[in-house]
Scaffold this motif. Sequence first.
Motif, PDB file in Angstrom:
ATOM      1  N   ARG A 206      42.242  62.237 -42.879  1.00 23.90           N
ATOM      2  CA  ARG A 206      42.588  63.317 -41.951  1.00 23.90           C
ATOM      3  C   ARG A 206      43.694  62.903 -40.984  1.00 23.90           C
ATOM      4  N   TYR A 207      44.193  61.673 -41.124  1.00 29.68           N
ATOM      5  CA  TYR A 207      45.108  61.120 -40.117  1.00 29.68           C
ATOM      6  C   TYR A 207      46.300  62.036 -39.826  1.00 29.68           C
ATOM      7  N   ASP A 208      46.874  62.583 -40.891  1.00 27.04           N
ATOM      8  CA  ASP A 208      48.063  63.408 -40.714  1.00 27.04           C
ATOM      9  C   ASP A 208      47.764  64.615 -39.822  1.00 27.04           C
ATOM     10  N   GLU A 218      41.512  60.539 -32.176  1.00 28.31           N
ATOM     11  CA  GLU A 218      40.967  59.979 -33.418  1.00 28.31           C
ATOM     12  C   GLU A 218      41.888  58.994 -34.122  1.00 28.31           C
ATOM     13  N   THR A 219      42.916  58.503 -33.431  1.00 30.03           N
ATOM     14  CA  THR A 219      43.719  57.469 -34.081  1.00 30.03           C
ATOM     15  C   THR A 219      42.893  56.181 -34.144  1.00 30.03           C
ATOM     16  N   SER A 220      43.411  55.188 -34.841  1.00 29.80           N
ATOM     17  CA  SER A 220      42.575  54.018 -35.168  1.00 29.80           C
ATOM     18  C   SER A 220      42.247  53.122 -33.969  1.00 29.80           C
ATOM     19  N   ARG A 221      43.095  53.128 -32.966  1.00 30.80           N
ATOM     20  CA  ARG A 221      42.979  52.189 -31.832  1.00 30.80           C
ATOM     21  C   ARG A 221      42.937  50.737 -32.315  1.00 30.80           C
ATOM     22  N   LEU A 222      43.640  50.469 -33.378  1.00 30.47           N
ATOM     23  CA  LEU A 222      43.691  49.087 -33.880  1.00 30.47           C
ATOM     24  C   LEU A 222      44.817  48.282 -33.229  1.00 30.47           C
ATOM     25  N   SER A 223      45.667  48.956 -32.449  1.00 27.81           N
ATOM     26  CA  SER A 223      46.878  48.274 -31.966  1.00 27.81           C
ATOM     27  C   SER A 223      46.624  46.970 -31.203  1.00 27.81           C
ATOM     28  N   ARG A 249      52.601  54.498 -42.879  1.00 21.32           N
ATOM     29  CA  ARG A 249      53.951  54.712 -42.351  1.00 21.32           C
ATOM     30  C   ARG A 249      54.032  54.254 -40.884  1.00 21.32           C
ATOM     31  N   GLN A 250      52.971  54.453 -40.124  1.00 17.87           N
ATOM     32  CA  GLN A 250      52.970  53.985 -38.731  1.00 17.87           C
ATOM     33  C   GLN A 250      53.007  52.461 -38.681  1.00 17.87           C
ATOM     34  N   LEU A 251      52.313  51.824 -39.611  1.00 18.37           N
ATOM     35  CA  LEU A 251      52.369  50.349 -39.660  1.00 18.37           C
ATOM     36  C   LEU A 251      53.791  49.897 -39.976  1.00 18.37           C
ATOM     37  N   HIS A 314      47.187  57.058 -25.733  1.00 14.31           N
ATOM     38  CA  HIS A 314      47.469  57.753 -26.987  1.00 14.31           C
ATOM     39  C   HIS A 314      48.984  57.804 -27.219  1.00 14.31           C
ATOM     40  N   ASN A 315      49.412  57.669 -28.474  1.00 13.59           N
ATOM     41  CA  ASN A 315      50.848  57.642 -28.763  1.00 13.59           C
ATOM     42  C   ASN A 315      51.569  58.890 -28.260  1.00 13.59           C
ATOM     43  N   ARG A 316      50.959  60.051 -28.432  1.00 17.81           N
ATOM     44  CA  ARG A 316      51.629  61.287 -27.992  1.00 17.81           C
ATOM     45  C   ARG A 316      51.817  61.251 -26.479  1.00 17.81           C
ATOM     46  N   LEU A 345      46.868  46.743 -23.620  1.00 18.67           N
ATOM     47  CA  LEU A 345      46.289  45.654 -24.413  1.00 18.67           C
ATOM     48  C   LEU A 345      47.184  45.348 -25.606  1.00 18.67           C
ATOM     49  N   ASP A 346      47.875  46.376 -26.114  1.00 19.20           N
ATOM     50  CA  ASP A 346      48.739  46.155 -27.276  1.00 19.20           C
ATOM     51  C   ASP A 346      50.179  45.846 -26.859  1.00 19.20           C
ATOM     52  N   GLY A 347      50.407  45.702 -25.544  1.00 28.01           N
ATOM     53  CA  GLY A 347      51.781  45.544 -25.059  1.00 28.01           C
ATOM     54  C   GLY A 347      52.469  44.349 -25.711  1.00 28.01           C
ATOM     55  N   GLY A 354      61.028  48.596 -28.005  1.00 25.33           N
ATOM     56  CA  GLY A 354      61.638  49.387 -29.074  1.00 25.33           C
ATOM     57  C   GLY A 354      61.321  50.865 -28.921  1.00 25.33           C
ATOM     58  N   ASN A 355      60.048  51.172 -28.653  1.00 22.72           N
ATOM     59  CA  ASN A 355      59.661  52.570 -28.473  1.00 22.72           C
ATOM     60  C   ASN A 355      60.251  53.159 -27.193  1.00 22.72           C
ATOM     61  N   TRP A 356      60.260  52.388 -26.134  1.00 16.90           N
ATOM     62  CA  TRP A 356      60.853  52.893 -24.877  1.00 16.90           C
ATOM     63  C   TRP A 356      62.325  53.222 -25.079  1.00 16.90           C
TER      64      TRP A 356
HETATM   65  P1  FAD Z   1      47.503  54.570 -34.970  1.00 16.34           P
HETATM   66  O1  FAD Z   1      48.054  55.939 -34.869  1.00 16.34           O
HETATM   67  O2  FAD Z   1      46.129  54.434 -35.498  1.00 16.34           O
HETATM   68  O3  FAD Z   1      48.555  53.731 -35.823  1.00 16.34           O
HETATM   69  C1  FAD Z   1      48.188  52.532 -36.511  1.00 16.34           C
HETATM   70  C2  FAD Z   1      49.066  51.384 -36.104  1.00 16.34           C
HETATM   71  O4  FAD Z   1      50.429  51.642 -36.429  1.00 16.34           O
HETATM   72  C3  FAD Z   1      49.046  51.093 -34.623  1.00 16.34           C
HETATM   73  O5  FAD Z   1      47.919  50.324 -34.262  1.00 16.34           O
HETATM   74  C4  FAD Z   1      50.368  50.340 -34.438  1.00 16.34           C
HETATM   75  O6  FAD Z   1      50.232  48.988 -34.804  1.00 16.34           O
HETATM   76  C5  FAD Z   1      51.271  51.019 -35.463  1.00 16.34           C
HETATM   77  N1  FAD Z   1      52.076  52.046 -34.789  1.00 16.34           N
HETATM   78  C6  FAD Z   1      51.772  53.343 -34.611  1.00 16.34           C
HETATM   79  N2  FAD Z   1      52.781  53.990 -33.999  1.00 16.34           N
HETATM   80  C7  FAD Z   1      53.739  53.078 -33.774  1.00 16.34           C
HETATM   81  C8  FAD Z   1      55.030  53.122 -33.172  1.00 16.34           C
HETATM   82  N3  FAD Z   1      55.558  54.243 -32.675  1.00 16.34           N
HETATM   83  N4  FAD Z   1      55.725  51.970 -33.093  1.00 16.34           N
HETATM   84  C9  FAD Z   1      55.243  50.815 -33.579  1.00 16.34           C
HETATM   85  N5  FAD Z   1      54.030  50.715 -34.172  1.00 16.34           N
HETATM   86  C10 FAD Z   1      53.302  51.831 -34.259  1.00 16.34           C
HETATM   87  N6  FAD Z   1      52.594  50.046 -29.803  1.00 16.34           N
HETATM   88  C11 FAD Z   1      52.208  48.771 -29.651  1.00 16.34           C
HETATM   89  O7  FAD Z   1      51.543  48.240 -30.543  1.00 16.34           O
HETATM   90  N7  FAD Z   1      52.546  48.051 -28.558  1.00 16.34           N
HETATM   91  C12 FAD Z   1      53.279  48.582 -27.533  1.00 16.34           C
HETATM   92  O8  FAD Z   1      53.567  47.898 -26.546  1.00 16.34           O
HETATM   93  C13 FAD Z   1      53.688  49.948 -27.644  1.00 16.34           C
HETATM   94  N8  FAD Z   1      54.407  50.534 -26.664  1.00 16.34           N
HETATM   95  C14 FAD Z   1      54.810  51.845 -26.822  1.00 16.34           C
HETATM   96  C15 FAD Z   1      55.596  52.428 -25.813  1.00 16.34           C
HETATM   97  C16 FAD Z   1      56.030  53.740 -25.952  1.00 16.34           C
HETATM   98  C17 FAD Z   1      56.904  54.365 -24.878  1.00 16.34           C
HETATM   99  C18 FAD Z   1      55.687  54.477 -27.089  1.00 16.34           C
HETATM  100  C19 FAD Z   1      56.167  55.895 -27.267  1.00 16.34           C
HETATM  101  C20 FAD Z   1      54.912  53.902 -28.092  1.00 16.34           C
HETATM  102  C21 FAD Z   1      54.472  52.584 -27.974  1.00 16.34           C
HETATM  103  N9  FAD Z   1      53.697  51.972 -28.979  1.00 16.34           N
HETATM  104  C22 FAD Z   1      53.322  50.655 -28.836  1.00 16.34           C
HETATM  105  C23 FAD Z   1      53.452  52.647 -30.262  1.00 16.34           C
HETATM  106  C24 FAD Z   1      52.160  53.473 -30.380  1.00 16.34           C
HETATM  107  O9  FAD Z   1      52.048  54.347 -29.298  1.00 16.34           O
HETATM  108  C25 FAD Z   1      50.908  52.614 -30.477  1.00 16.34           C
HETATM  109  O10 FAD Z   1      51.062  51.636 -31.458  1.00 16.34           O
HETATM  110  C26 FAD Z   1      49.691  53.470 -30.845  1.00 16.34           C
HETATM  111  O11 FAD Z   1      49.503  54.485 -29.911  1.00 16.34           O
HETATM  112  C27 FAD Z   1      48.466  52.595 -30.932  1.00 16.34           C
HETATM  113  O12 FAD Z   1      47.318  53.365 -31.141  1.00 16.34           O
HETATM  114  P2  FAD Z   1      46.540  53.301 -32.537  1.00 16.34           P
HETATM  115  O13 FAD Z   1      46.268  51.906 -32.909  1.00 16.34           O
HETATM  116  O14 FAD Z   1      45.383  54.225 -32.426  1.00 16.34           O
HETATM  117  O15 FAD Z   1      47.642  53.913 -33.521  1.00 16.34           O
END
Ligand code: FAD
Length: 434
Positions: A206-208, A218-223, A249-251, A314-316, A345-347, A354-356
């Motif tokens: 259901r991720y998409d 409901e994202t993975s919070r694995l970061s 694709r997010q990985l 949350h990423n959004r 924690l994932d900083g 890169g994202n900023w």
């Molecule tokens: P899921 O949606 O479950 O995705 C799975 C994994 O994919 C994540 O755990 C992560 O490792 C990777 N991923 C997903 N989206 C991104 C992305 N845009 N860029 C790179 N990897 C991604 N992610 C970090 O890990 N560390 C950071 O310091 C960080 N800073 C961010 C700052 C900004 C301004 C933005 C817009 C995004 C940032 N992200 C960062 C990317 C992303 O927001 C997080 O990885 C994600 O929200 C982590 O939640 P999740 O594990 O539930 O993600």
Amino acid sequence: MVLFTRDLRVHDHPALATACAAFDRVVPLYVLDPALADRSPNRTRFLHQSLAELREALRRRGGDLVVRQGDPVAETIRLAREVGAEGIGLSADVSRYARRRERRLRAECDRHRLILRLFPGLTIVEPGALRPGGGDHYRVFSPYHRAWAVADRREELAAPRRVTLPDGVRPGRLPAPPKGESPGAAVGGESVGQRRLTQWLPTLDRYDDIHDDLAGDETSRLSPYLRFGCLSPLAVANRAGGTEGPFVRQLCWRDFYYQVTAAFPDISISAYRRGATEDWRYDADALAAWTEGRTGMPIVDAGMRQMRAEGWMHNRARLITAGYLTKVLGLDWRPGVAVFFRWLLDGDVANNSGNWQWVAGTGNDSRPYRSLNPVRQAERYDPDGGYVRRWVPELASVAGRAVHQPWRLPDDVRRKLDYPPPLEVPGADPVWMR
Ligand code: FAD
């Protein structure tokens, strides 16, 4: 010797697996580096929890995690000489600090006739392994993703069955985890990460549909587990479909920013895109209001408060809060990087910066001038307002999507809410205020 840095696991660990296969005696080492301490109490806590687990996992295999404190190069060489090591294995990393540590370690190893070998493991595809015609790295995500999906991958490795320390090595004390700043922060460690992955995997199909739903969460919070290497990104991808699908694709985005950072180590200080305009405003009050989650823009405040409460956002919400700082308030992305870097924690350097830069329009986005309207984003990704009400309790009494624009509420209702009006930006007339 195996020097652990941000690869705090025993499964799928190329340096550890290789050392254990080749030698009778292996010294797993972690050096607590004062230069990296105190940057983020949340991450320090997560790190210590992860180290405690790694030590347990190594002890169960007959070994131990040797812990030292000080300059990682000096301590590693000192111990290597004490135990008469032949060589040192280490996972290759990309940040400026890590690369300098590698170079210094190599120079010292050469001086003391020790072998230094770098291993993969921090990413799925190694930084630098994929190059576009005529370039040293990919600047645009889509072509990188196409190449990445069909690139050769190494075999996933099992955890070693036994790890045997040489006699007489003092393991060293692992200090108790310090207090973090966020009460709701996740707990670090390989087994915690594995459990979370297993529990989350049924959501994968259901991720998409759900990954942008702020209230659904409901994202993975694995970061954080990927950040500290409690989980192997390759192992996560293998369990989540291998090379395809929206989650994998997010990985790939993660790998993408690592290869950008390897090629452009200044990513956290300088604009990546040549010719990027950087005429930011200076406004300490606005920056403080953003940092503390009191801008008066509910969706922004909700995101910032989630980060402070949980050490995760949350990423959004990251996209919305970062876009608000840079494109709405017109403030520099660098302080934004620093605030995120303190709490998350994932900083990490590559993904955070890169994202900023992507959001600020100074990075890899091929449409650098796009700007997210925070109200429209809120209505789209938090349509019922549940995310805002969860994190901004002052607005808990406002039903439905009206919560996204409290300035439109009748005066008598608004006055009863202990919530500020939106920050004003000199010279700007934002559409959502009209
Ligand atoms: P899921 O949606 O479950 O995705 C799975 C994994 O994919 C994540 O755990 C992560 O490792 C990777 N991923 C997903 N989206 C991104 C992305 N845009 N860029 C790179 N990897 C991604 N992610 C970090 O890990 N560390 C950071 O310091 C960080 N800073 C961010 C700052 C900004 C301004 C933005 C817009 C995004 C940032 N992200 C960062 C990317 C992303 O927001 C997080 O990885 C994600 O929200 C982590 O939640 P999740 O594990 O539930 O993600």
